[in-house]
Design a protein around this motif. Sequence first.
Motif, PDB file in Angstrom:
ATOM      1  N   PRO A   1       0.797  -1.240   0.000  1.00 28.40           N
ATOM      2  CA  PRO A   1       0.000   0.000   0.000  1.00 28.40           C
ATOM      3  C   PRO A   1       0.825   1.284   0.000  1.00 28.40           C
ATOM      4  CG  PRO A   1      -0.930  -1.588   1.542  1.00 28.40           C
ATOM      5  CD  PRO A   1       0.374  -2.149   1.090  1.00 28.40           C
ATOM      6  N   TYR A   2       2.105   1.199   0.322  1.00 31.04           N
ATOM      7  CA  TYR A   2       2.938   2.408   0.342  1.00 31.04           C
ATOM      8  C   TYR A   2       3.432   2.818  -1.046  1.00 31.04           C
ATOM      9  CZ  TYR A   2       3.080   1.665   5.390  1.00 31.04           C
ATOM     10  OH  TYR A   2       2.730   1.495   6.706  1.00 31.04           O
ATOM     11  N   LEU A   3       3.409   1.905  -1.975  1.00 32.53           N
ATOM     12  CA  LEU A   3       3.984   2.195  -3.296  1.00 32.53           C
ATOM     13  C   LEU A   3       3.328   3.390  -3.991  1.00 32.53           C
ATOM     14  CD1 LEU A   3       4.785  -1.348  -4.735  1.00 32.53           C
ATOM     15  CD2 LEU A   3       6.393   0.492  -4.189  1.00 32.53           C
TER      16      LEU A   3
ATOM     17  N   LEU B   1       3.948  18.387  -4.864  1.00 28.40           N
ATOM     18  CA  LEU B   1       2.826  18.008  -4.005  1.00 28.40           C
ATOM     19  C   LEU B   1       1.653  17.460  -4.809  1.00 28.40           C
ATOM     20  CD1 LEU B   1       2.803  20.952  -1.433  1.00 28.40           C
ATOM     21  CD2 LEU B   1       3.741  18.653  -1.127  1.00 28.40           C
ATOM     22  N   ALA B   2       1.456  18.002  -6.010  1.00 28.94           N
ATOM     23  CA  ALA B   2       0.333  17.558  -6.847  1.00 28.94           C
ATOM     24  C   ALA B   2       0.448  16.090  -7.213  1.00 28.94           C
ATOM     25  CB  ALA B   2       0.255  18.409  -8.103  1.00 28.94           C
ATOM     26  N   ALA B   3       1.664  15.588  -7.291  1.00 25.82           N
ATOM     27  CA  ALA B   3       1.875  14.193  -7.687  1.00 25.82           C
ATOM     28  C   ALA B   3       1.321  13.211  -6.661  1.00 25.82           C
ATOM     29  CB  ALA B   3       3.367  13.938  -7.908  1.00 25.82           C
ATOM     30  N   THR B   4       1.163  13.658  -5.410  1.00 22.90           N
ATOM     31  CA  THR B   4       0.669  12.757  -4.367  1.00 22.90           C
ATOM     32  C   THR B   4      -0.689  13.197  -3.795  1.00 22.90           C
ATOM     33  OG1 THR B   4       2.043  13.993  -2.784  1.00 22.90           O
ATOM     34  CG2 THR B   4       2.937  11.926  -3.648  1.00 22.90           C
ATOM     35  N   HIS B   5      -1.336  14.168  -4.437  1.00 26.19           N
ATOM     36  CA  HIS B   5      -2.646  14.621  -3.947  1.00 26.19           C
ATOM     37  C   HIS B   5      -3.629  13.464  -3.817  1.00 26.19           C
ATOM     38  CE1 HIS B   5      -2.186  18.778  -3.351  1.00 26.19           C
ATOM     39  NE2 HIS B   5      -2.221  19.188  -4.606  1.00 26.19           N
ATOM     40  N   ARG B   6      -3.719  12.635  -4.841  1.00 21.74           N
ATOM     41  CA  ARG B   6      -4.753  11.597  -4.884  1.00 21.74           C
ATOM     42  C   ARG B   6      -4.618  10.624  -3.720  1.00 21.74           C
ATOM     43  NH1 ARG B   6      -4.928   6.531  -6.557  1.00 21.74           N
ATOM     44  NH2 ARG B   6      -2.815   6.673  -7.403  1.00 21.74           N
ATOM     45  N   VAL B   7      -3.385  10.154  -3.446  1.00 24.46           N
ATOM     46  CA  VAL B   7      -3.218   9.153  -2.392  1.00 24.46           C
ATOM     47  C   VAL B   7      -3.401   9.762  -1.002  1.00 24.46           C
ATOM     48  CG1 VAL B   7      -1.841   7.497  -3.684  1.00 24.46           C
ATOM     49  CG2 VAL B   7      -0.704   9.433  -2.586  1.00 24.46           C
TER      50      VAL B   7
ATOM     51  N   PRO C   1       5.453   8.372  -7.151  1.00 24.50           N
ATOM     52  CA  PRO C   1       5.542   9.734  -7.685  1.00 24.50           C
ATOM     53  C   PRO C   1       6.804  10.458  -7.219  1.00 24.50           C
ATOM     54  CG  PRO C   1       3.340   9.301  -6.856  1.00 24.50           C
ATOM     55  CD  PRO C   1       4.196   8.169  -6.400  1.00 24.50           C
ATOM     56  N   LEU C   2       7.218  10.187  -5.986  1.00 22.32           N
ATOM     57  CA  LEU C   2       8.416  10.836  -5.456  1.00 22.32           C
ATOM     58  C   LEU C   2       9.679  10.273  -6.115  1.00 22.32           C
ATOM     59  CD1 LEU C   2       8.870  13.051  -3.374  1.00 22.32           C
ATOM     60  CD2 LEU C   2       9.353  11.260  -1.688  1.00 22.32           C
TER      61      LEU C   2
END
Length: 295
Positions: free
Chosen positions: A26-28, A222-228, A33-34
């Motif tokens: 679940p961490y992937l 930050l936008a790359a991880t907004h969804r998760v 994105p990072l």
Amino acid sequence: MSDQFYRAFEDRHRGSRDVIKGRLAPYLPFIQPLAEQYPGAPALDLGCGRGEWLEILATTGLRPLGIDQDEDMLDACRVLGLTVCQGDAIEYLGALPDNSQAIVSAFHVVEHLSFDDLRKLAAEALRVLKPGGLLIMETPNPENIAVATCNFYLDPTHERPIPPDLLSFVAEYHGFQRVKIIRLQESAQLAQCATPALKDVLQGVSPDYAVIAQKEANTDILAATHRVFDQEYGLTLETLSARYDLSTQLKVQHAEARVYQLEGQIHALVNSNSWKLTRPLRWVSEKLRFLVAKV
């Protein structure tokens, strides 16, 4: 520990490498994105144990390094060709340069630390992380009643359970821009169950949780991880107990409706012509049973 006790304990109670890798999956979505933002960047895993997370990090293109005090655990990592170092996690973290790491992770480490060391970990992680970098701290979830009262103390090196709101506040207080609690390892079947049993309420809440904290960064990172970060994860005690209460209420209502239905049937029977016509027969039958009983 200087002997092999803790390695044997982990092998007995933690699960196989494949099981642990499945639990780490679940961490992937947070990591990938990072890893694309910082290809080949260093990632530090504190208390790396047998190295399952190091293996996963390596597949993302990051450059993981594991720190652990248990030489026996580190030997298992070296056999797999993983880069590891023996030492104190907090001291090692404190010696790293600013803005040098994409990830700082600590899986089932914080429950072994004093509260002062936990705060040091959060503060130093913020310093050494790159903009948008992630601090991941996974620990047993005391919202699960069985974990809080029994399973947590199975490990003799644990200090005390840490409530999710406390751990998340530590990250917030020390300056992380975005903090997320994710609950983990609950039964997939129970997660979909609308009628949990009392045992499920006591034992079924996500047994582990993690706080994932992200360092301040520009909008693109930050936008790359907004969804998760916007999703909800796991099974809470409030959810399970509410389902249990609703299920119990429905059962009571069903039982009351059945009693009402039976009462109506009895009332209809007592007031029916057939009941009235057969009353003499019932009287004779009762008398015969009485006489037979006396004989």
